[in-house]
Design a protein around this motif. Structure first.
Motif, mmCIF file in Angstrom:
data_model
loop_
_atom_site.group_PDB
_atom_site.id
_atom_site.type_symbol
_atom_site.label_atom_id
_atom_site.label_comp_id
_atom_site.label_asym_id
_atom_site.label_seq_id
_atom_site.Cartn_x
_atom_site.Cartn_y
_atom_site.Cartn_z
ATOM 1 N N LEU A 24 0.851 -1.121 -0.134
ATOM 2 C CA LEU A 24 -0.104 -0.025 0.188
ATOM 3 C C LEU A 24 0.782 1.090 0.010
ATOM 4 O O LEU A 24 0.599 2.061 -0.793
ATOM 5 C CB LEU A 24 -1.034 0.126 1.239
ATOM 6 C CG LEU A 24 -1.704 1.205 1.523
ATOM 7 C CD1 LEU A 24 -2.670 1.330 0.070
ATOM 8 C CD2 LEU A 24 -2.840 0.958 2.479
ATOM 9 N N ASP A 28 0.797 4.211 -2.942
ATOM 10 C CA ASP A 28 0.766 5.484 -2.505
ATOM 11 C C ASP A 28 1.796 6.185 -3.089
ATOM 12 O O ASP A 28 1.611 7.387 -3.437
ATOM 13 C CB ASP A 28 0.403 5.551 -0.997
ATOM 14 C CG ASP A 28 -0.277 7.042 -0.923
ATOM 15 O OD1 ASP A 28 -1.334 7.279 -1.143
ATOM 16 O OD2 ASP A 28 0.304 7.981 -0.236
ATOM 17 N N TRP A 31 1.579 6.853 -6.688
ATOM 18 C CA TRP A 31 0.650 7.837 -6.993
ATOM 19 C C TRP A 31 1.125 9.353 -7.074
ATOM 20 O O TRP A 31 0.963 10.098 -7.918
ATOM 21 C CB TRP A 31 -0.641 7.784 -5.962
ATOM 22 C CG TRP A 31 -1.338 9.125 -5.610
ATOM 23 C CD1 TRP A 31 -1.274 9.931 -4.535
ATOM 24 C CD2 TRP A 31 -2.243 9.979 -6.418
ATOM 25 N NE1 TRP A 31 -2.157 10.848 -4.642
ATOM 26 C CE2 TRP A 31 -2.679 11.033 -5.938
ATOM 27 C CE3 TRP A 31 -2.980 9.197 -7.982
ATOM 28 C CZ2 TRP A 31 -3.602 11.851 -6.438
ATOM 29 C CZ3 TRP A 31 -3.728 10.044 -8.253
ATOM 30 C CH2 TRP A 31 -4.144 11.418 -7.730
ATOM 31 N N TRP A 51 -13.213 6.370 -9.810
ATOM 32 C CA TRP A 51 -12.157 7.238 -9.085
ATOM 33 C C TRP A 51 -12.974 8.559 -9.055
ATOM 34 O O TRP A 51 -13.118 9.105 -10.167
ATOM 35 C CB TRP A 51 -10.789 6.807 -9.330
ATOM 36 C CG TRP A 51 -9.995 8.090 -8.661
ATOM 37 C CD1 TRP A 51 -9.422 7.776 -7.433
ATOM 38 C CD2 TRP A 51 -9.298 9.264 -9.148
ATOM 39 N NE1 TRP A 51 -8.642 8.841 -7.136
ATOM 40 C CE2 TRP A 51 -8.587 9.755 -8.205
ATOM 41 C CE3 TRP A 51 -9.287 9.838 -10.184
ATOM 42 C CZ2 TRP A 51 -7.662 10.848 -8.246
ATOM 43 C CZ3 TRP A 51 -8.674 11.063 -10.401
ATOM 44 C CH2 TRP A 51 -7.989 11.522 -9.304
ATOM 45 N N ARG A 119 -7.136 9.829 1.097
ATOM 46 C CA ARG A 119 -7.276 8.902 -0.025
ATOM 47 C C ARG A 119 -7.582 7.503 0.626
ATOM 48 O O ARG A 119 -7.267 7.194 1.801
ATOM 49 C CB ARG A 119 -5.642 8.615 -0.634
ATOM 50 C CG ARG A 119 -5.082 10.020 -1.305
ATOM 51 C CD ARG A 119 -4.114 9.788 -2.110
ATOM 52 N NE ARG A 119 -2.972 9.407 -1.368
ATOM 53 C CZ ARG A 119 -1.812 10.635 -1.142
ATOM 54 N NH1 ARG A 119 -2.457 11.826 -1.383
ATOM 55 N NH2 ARG A 119 -0.768 10.326 -0.411
ATOM 56 N N TRP A 121 -8.343 3.618 -0.461
ATOM 57 C CA TRP A 121 -7.661 2.652 -1.304
ATOM 58 C C TRP A 121 -8.657 1.502 -1.102
ATOM 59 O O TRP A 121 -8.899 0.951 0.025
ATOM 60 C CB TRP A 121 -6.282 2.359 -1.087
ATOM 61 C CG TRP A 121 -5.125 3.492 -1.173
ATOM 62 C CD1 TRP A 121 -5.217 4.749 -0.683
ATOM 63 C CD2 TRP A 121 -4.660 3.413 -2.658
ATOM 64 N NE1 TRP A 121 -4.258 5.386 -1.158
ATOM 65 C CE2 TRP A 121 -3.818 4.798 -2.578
ATOM 66 C CE3 TRP A 121 -4.426 2.713 -3.581
ATOM 67 C CZ2 TRP A 121 -2.898 5.320 -3.660
ATOM 68 C CZ3 TRP A 121 -3.493 3.160 -4.700
ATOM 69 C CH2 TRP A 121 -2.681 4.234 -4.632
ATOM 70 N N TRP A 128 -3.636 -2.687 -5.082
ATOM 71 C CA TRP A 128 -4.311 -1.302 -4.282
ATOM 72 C C TRP A 128 -4.964 -0.516 -5.251
ATOM 73 O O TRP A 128 -3.834 -0.410 -6.421
ATOM 74 C CB TRP A 128 -3.679 -1.004 -3.347
ATOM 75 C CG TRP A 128 -3.465 -1.626 -2.158
ATOM 76 C CD1 TRP A 128 -2.176 -2.411 -1.706
ATOM 77 C CD2 TRP A 128 -4.202 -1.684 -1.058
ATOM 78 N NE1 TRP A 128 -2.465 -2.870 -0.495
ATOM 79 C CE2 TRP A 128 -3.687 -2.462 -0.131
ATOM 80 C CE3 TRP A 128 -5.466 -1.170 -0.766
ATOM 81 C CZ2 TRP A 128 -4.388 -2.922 1.125
ATOM 82 C CZ3 TRP A 128 -6.140 -1.361 0.351
ATOM 83 C CH2 TRP A 128 -5.551 -2.096 1.453
ATOM 84 N N GLN A 129 -5.976 -0.227 -5.454
ATOM 85 C CA GLN A 129 -6.632 0.826 -6.333
ATOM 86 C C GLN A 129 -7.251 2.042 -5.539
ATOM 87 O O GLN A 129 -7.877 1.763 -4.459
ATOM 88 C CB GLN A 129 -7.711 0.135 -7.049
ATOM 89 C CG GLN A 129 -7.406 -0.194 -8.468
ATOM 90 C CD GLN A 129 -8.521 -0.561 -9.370
ATOM 91 O OE1 GLN A 129 -9.456 -0.831 -9.101
ATOM 92 N NE2 GLN A 129 -8.250 -0.067 -10.679
ATOM 93 N N MET A 130 -7.032 3.220 -5.992
ATOM 94 C CA MET A 130 -7.555 4.459 -5.108
ATOM 95 C C MET A 130 -8.867 4.485 -5.725
ATOM 96 O O MET A 130 -9.329 4.649 -6.834
ATOM 97 C CB MET A 130 -6.571 5.548 -5.540
ATOM 98 C CG MET A 130 -7.174 6.823 -4.461
ATOM 99 S SD MET A 130 -6.356 8.356 -4.734
ATOM 100 C CE MET A 130 -4.609 7.683 -5.015
ATOM 101 N N SER A 133 -9.802 10.763 -3.649
ATOM 102 C CA SER A 133 -8.937 11.443 -2.851
ATOM 103 C C SER A 133 -9.406 12.852 -2.885
ATOM 104 O O SER A 133 -10.219 13.377 -3.665
ATOM 105 C CB SER A 133 -7.610 11.437 -4.028
ATOM 106 O OG SER A 133 -6.726 12.426 -3.329
#
Length: 143
Positions: A24, A28, A31, A51, A119, A121, A128-130, A133
């Motif tokens: 994770l 991040d 990102w 998202w 954020r 997730w 992991w996908q966000m 945010s």
């Protein structure tokens, strides 16, 4: 031997958290780095299809619009430094909060500031996908 097995059973959840947390933290960090370099293509898989980004001015941006903005360089991040980062995981969902010091050029206009961010997730198929945010601009302080 039985005591050793019990110890392993007790440590397993914290070991699993450490493994997930590292992944994770890497997602991040990616990102931030991919935004800094404007790599929309590499950033796309990190973001869920639905998202949403809520900017500090209240404007909401969807994935496709944000990625296009990065790809066309309408927005060029020149600085992203995070501080006070906290990760809280609840099953397959994690919330990351912290402070971000950022600078960028948007539509030809430079800007900078300090922001609080949140954020969300989700762990999907081992990645992991966000999901969302959000940032809020911190008031400037005089010293």
């Amino acid at each position: 031997m039985r005591g050793f097995i019990m110890l392993l059973m007790l440590l397993a959840p914290s070991w699993a958290w450490a493994q997930t947390s590292t992944t994770l933290e890497q997602a991040d960090a990616a990102w931030n780095q991919l935004r800094l370099h404007g790599d929309a293509k590499a950033l796309a898989p990190l973001l869920a299809d639905d998202w949403l980004l809520t900017h500090s001015d209240g404007r909401v941006q969807h994935k496709a619009d944000y990625l296009q903005e990065l790809a066309t360089r309408q927005r060029r991040n020149t600085r992203i430094d995070n501080e006070d980062v906290q990760i809280r995981q609840h099953g397959d969902t994690a919330v990351i909060t912290g402070t971000s010091v950022q600078a960028a050029i948007s539509d030809g206009k430079p800007w900078e500031g300090r922001f609080r961010f949140t954020r969300v997730w989700l762990l999907r198929d081992g990645q992991w996908q966000m999901l969302a945010s959000h940032s809020s601009r911190l008031a400037e302080t005089t010293q």
